[in-house]
Design a protein around this motif. Structure first.
Motif, PDB file in Angstrom:
ATOM      1  N   ALA A  18      44.405  42.413  54.574  1.00 25.14           N
ATOM      2  CA  ALA A  18      43.045  42.757  54.159  1.00 25.14           C
ATOM      3  C   ALA A  18      42.442  43.776  55.121  1.00 25.14           C
ATOM      4  O   ALA A  18      42.500  43.605  56.334  1.00 25.14           O
ATOM      5  N   LEU A  19      41.867  44.817  54.565  1.00 22.99           N
ATOM      6  CA  LEU A  19      41.105  45.788  55.344  1.00 22.99           C
ATOM      7  C   LEU A  19      39.629  45.484  55.084  1.00 22.99           C
ATOM      8  O   LEU A  19      39.092  45.826  54.030  1.00 22.99           O
ATOM      9  N   LEU A  20      39.015  44.804  56.031  1.00 21.33           N
ATOM     10  CA  LEU A  20      37.631  44.365  55.883  1.00 21.33           C
ATOM     11  C   LEU A  20      36.837  44.683  57.142  1.00 21.33           C
ATOM     12  O   LEU A  20      37.386  44.665  58.246  1.00 21.33           O
ATOM     13  N   ASP A  21      35.542  44.931  56.970  1.00 20.23           N
ATOM     14  CA  ASP A  21      34.640  45.107  58.111  1.00 20.23           C
ATOM     15  C   ASP A  21      34.197  43.758  58.657  1.00 20.23           C
ATOM     16  O   ASP A  21      33.879  43.629  59.834  1.00 20.23           O
ATOM     17  N   GLU A  22      34.150  42.768  57.785  1.00 18.53           N
ATOM     18  CA  GLU A  22      33.742  41.414  58.159  1.00 18.53           C
ATOM     19  C   GLU A  22      34.402  40.444  57.195  1.00 18.53           C
ATOM     20  O   GLU A  22      35.021  40.856  56.220  1.00 18.53           O
ATOM     21  N   GLU A  23      34.276  39.152  57.475  1.00 16.69           N
ATOM     22  CA  GLU A  23      34.904  38.174  56.586  1.00 16.69           C
ATOM     23  C   GLU A  23      34.376  38.323  55.173  1.00 16.69           C
ATOM     24  O   GLU A  23      33.249  38.762  54.949  1.00 16.69           O
ATOM     25  N   LEU A  24      35.240  37.973  54.209  1.00 16.03           N
ATOM     26  CA  LEU A  24      34.900  38.086  52.798  1.00 16.03           C
ATOM     27  C   LEU A  24      34.882  36.681  52.200  1.00 16.03           C
ATOM     28  O   LEU A  24      35.878  35.966  52.255  1.00 16.03           O
ATOM     29  N   VAL A  25      33.728  36.285  51.649  1.00 11.98           N
ATOM     30  CA  VAL A  25      33.528  34.941  51.127  1.00 11.98           C
ATOM     31  C   VAL A  25      33.776  34.920  49.621  1.00 11.98           C
ATOM     32  O   VAL A  25      33.264  35.766  48.891  1.00 11.98           O
ATOM     33  N   PHE A  26      34.566  33.949  49.180  1.00 12.50           N
ATOM     34  CA  PHE A  26      34.867  33.741  47.764  1.00 12.50           C
ATOM     35  C   PHE A  26      34.280  32.398  47.341  1.00 12.50           C
ATOM     36  O   PHE A  26      34.702  31.352  47.833  1.00 12.50           O
ATOM     37  N   LEU A  27      33.356  32.425  46.421  1.00  7.30           N
ATOM     38  CA  LEU A  27      32.851  31.187  45.836  1.00  7.30           C
ATOM     39  C   LEU A  27      33.906  30.643  44.879  1.00  7.30           C
ATOM     40  O   LEU A  27      34.803  31.382  44.452  1.00  7.30           O
ATOM     41  N   PRO A  28      33.831  29.358  44.512  1.00  7.44           N
ATOM     42  CA  PRO A  28      34.792  28.828  43.540  1.00  7.44           C
ATOM     43  C   PRO A  28      34.796  29.660  42.262  1.00  7.44           C
ATOM     44  O   PRO A  28      33.746  30.093  41.784  1.00  7.44           O
ATOM     45  N   GLU A  72      35.601  32.691  41.797  1.00  2.00           N
ATOM     46  CA  GLU A  72      35.154  34.073  41.980  1.00  2.00           C
ATOM     47  C   GLU A  72      36.350  34.981  42.250  1.00  2.00           C
ATOM     48  O   GLU A  72      37.287  34.596  42.944  1.00  2.00           O
ATOM     49  N   THR A  73      36.289  36.185  41.703  1.00  4.58           N
ATOM     50  CA  THR A  73      37.307  37.212  41.931  1.00  4.58           C
ATOM     51  C   THR A  73      36.671  38.385  42.649  1.00  4.58           C
ATOM     52  O   THR A  73      35.580  38.821  42.285  1.00  4.58           O
ATOM     53  N   LEU A 113      48.700  30.740  50.980  1.00  3.56           N
ATOM     54  CA  LEU A 113      47.322  31.064  50.615  1.00  3.56           C
ATOM     55  C   LEU A 113      46.995  30.502  49.234  1.00  3.56           C
ATOM     56  O   LEU A 113      45.906  29.962  49.003  1.00  3.56           O
ATOM     57  N   ALA A 114      47.932  30.599  48.316  1.00  2.32           N
ATOM     58  CA  ALA A 114      47.700  30.117  46.951  1.00  2.32           C
ATOM     59  C   ALA A 114      47.728  28.595  46.877  1.00  2.32           C
ATOM     60  O   ALA A 114      46.846  27.984  46.266  1.00  2.32           O
ATOM     61  N   SER A 115      48.717  27.964  47.500  1.00  2.64           N
ATOM     62  CA  SER A 115      48.863  26.508  47.347  1.00  2.64           C
ATOM     63  C   SER A 115      47.916  25.720  48.240  1.00  2.64           C
ATOM     64  O   SER A 115      47.483  24.633  47.864  1.00  2.64           O
ATOM     65  N   LYS A 116      47.577  26.237  49.402  1.00  4.27           N
ATOM     66  CA  LYS A 116      46.714  25.494  50.321  1.00  4.27           C
ATOM     67  C   LYS A 116      45.236  25.827  50.164  1.00  4.27           C
ATOM     68  O   LYS A 116      44.380  24.994  50.419  1.00  4.27           O
ATOM     69  N   ARG A 117      44.943  27.074  49.754  1.00  2.31           N
ATOM     70  CA  ARG A 117      43.537  27.490  49.690  1.00  2.31           C
ATOM     71  C   ARG A 117      43.100  27.963  48.307  1.00  2.31           C
ATOM     72  O   ARG A 117      41.937  28.261  48.097  1.00  2.31           O
ATOM     73  N   GLY A 118      44.033  28.060  47.371  1.00  5.73           N
ATOM     74  CA  GLY A 118      43.677  28.430  46.007  1.00  5.73           C
ATOM     75  C   GLY A 118      43.389  29.896  45.795  1.00  5.73           C
ATOM     76  O   GLY A 118      42.851  30.278  44.762  1.00  5.73           O
ATOM     77  N   LEU A 119      43.758  30.754  46.736  1.00  8.42           N
ATOM     78  CA  LEU A 119      43.519  32.195  46.614  1.00  8.42           C
ATOM     79  C   LEU A 119      44.798  32.896  46.181  1.00  8.42           C
ATOM     80  O   LEU A 119      45.810  32.851  46.880  1.00  8.42           O
ATOM     81  N   ALA A 125      43.214  42.056  43.635  1.00  8.25           N
ATOM     82  CA  ALA A 125      42.145  41.295  42.996  1.00  8.25           C
ATOM     83  C   ALA A 125      42.425  39.822  43.265  1.00  8.25           C
ATOM     84  O   ALA A 125      43.209  39.187  42.572  1.00  8.25           O
ATOM     85  N   LEU A 126      41.803  39.288  44.318  1.00  6.08           N
ATOM     86  CA  LEU A 126      42.019  37.884  44.669  1.00  6.08           C
ATOM     87  C   LEU A 126      41.035  37.008  43.916  1.00  6.08           C
ATOM     88  O   LEU A 126      39.856  37.345  43.801  1.00  6.08           O
ATOM     89  N   HIS A 127      41.543  35.875  43.426  1.00 10.92           N
ATOM     90  CA  HIS A 127      40.707  34.917  42.703  1.00 10.92           C
ATOM     91  C   HIS A 127      40.768  33.578  43.419  1.00 10.92           C
ATOM     92  O   HIS A 127      41.840  33.121  43.823  1.00 10.92           O
ATOM     93  N   ASN A 128      39.610  32.946  43.561  1.00 12.73           N
ATOM     94  CA  ASN A 128      39.536  31.621  44.163  1.00 12.73           C
ATOM     95  C   ASN A 128      39.656  30.572  43.060  1.00 12.73           C
ATOM     96  O   ASN A 128      38.714  30.317  42.325  1.00 12.73           O
ATOM     97  N   HIS A 129      40.835  29.976  42.944  1.00 15.78           N
ATOM     98  CA  HIS A 129      41.095  28.955  41.936  1.00 15.78           C
ATOM     99  C   HIS A 129      40.632  27.578  42.385  1.00 15.78           C
ATOM    100  O   HIS A 129      40.713  26.624  41.617  1.00 15.78           O
ATOM    101  N   SER A 130      40.163  27.452  43.614  1.00 19.00           N
ATOM    102  CA  SER A 130      39.782  26.144  44.137  1.00 19.00           C
ATOM    103  C   SER A 130      38.320  25.825  43.827  1.00 19.00           C
ATOM    104  O   SER A 130      37.565  26.681  43.366  1.00 19.00           O
ATOM    105  N   ALA A 131      37.939  24.604  44.134  1.00 15.80           N
ATOM    106  CA  ALA A 131      36.553  24.160  43.948  1.00 15.80           C
ATOM    107  C   ALA A 131      35.733  24.357  45.217  1.00 15.80           C
ATOM    108  O   ALA A 131      34.549  24.030  45.244  1.00 15.80           O
TER     109      ALA A 131
END
Length: 146
Positions: free
Chosen positions: A30-40, A42-43, A68-74, A94-100
């Motif tokens: 990931a190339l990010l300036d800061e952490e990126l938050v994914f709500l349940p 959310e893509t 990442l997919a099995s433990k965090r749902g991303l 395009a990451l999707h948060n499949h978790s709750a």
């Protein structure tokens, strides 16, 4: 082994790396300036800051990182991203948060894996008949155990 020319579109970008000698997929970061938050459910598109020149006759397939997919749902929203050999733009995932639960990606975190693979190009033609097989028109689940 094919070689892949990679262009950093941002000096902070990290080139893909293999986790072990026999890894099929190279990790994308990931190339990010800061952490990126994914709500349940959310893509979001995550930048890598990389463009590459995949050789003709090959494609880049972007898959989930298993942990990442099995433990965090991303995982990639489109399940498998396809990068064609004539594409020269930035690789984005395009990451999707499949978790709750809300999930967070950190700058330079490994977000997906890229598999470079050869492919066959087919020529399609219309036909009135198709060859017979044992399976025939049996669809989803038709080859399962009884």
């Amino acid at each position: 082994m094919p070689t892949i020319a990679v262009k950093k579109l941002d000096e902070r970008a990290v080139l893909p790396t293999y986790g072990s000698e026999f890894s099929a997929g190279a990790d994308l970061y990931a190339l990010l300036d800061e952490e990126l938050v994914f709500l349940p459910n959310e893509t979001k598109f995550v930048h890598t800051g990389l463009a590459m020149e995949i050789p003709e006759g090959y494609a880049g397939l972007i898959y989930a990182r298993s942990g990442l997919a099995s433990k965090r749902g991303l995982a990639p929203a489109n399940k498998v991203g396809v990068v064609d050999s004539d594409y020269r733009g930035e690789l984005m995932v395009a990451l999707h948060n499949h978790s709750a639960q809300t999930q967070v990606i950190q700058p330079k975190e490994r977000i997906a894996q890229l598999v470079i693979t050869p492919f066959l190009k087919a020529e399609f033609f219309e036909s009135e008949e198709l060859s017979e097989t044992v399976r025939g028109v049996g669809g989803f689940g038709s080859t399962g155990t009884k």
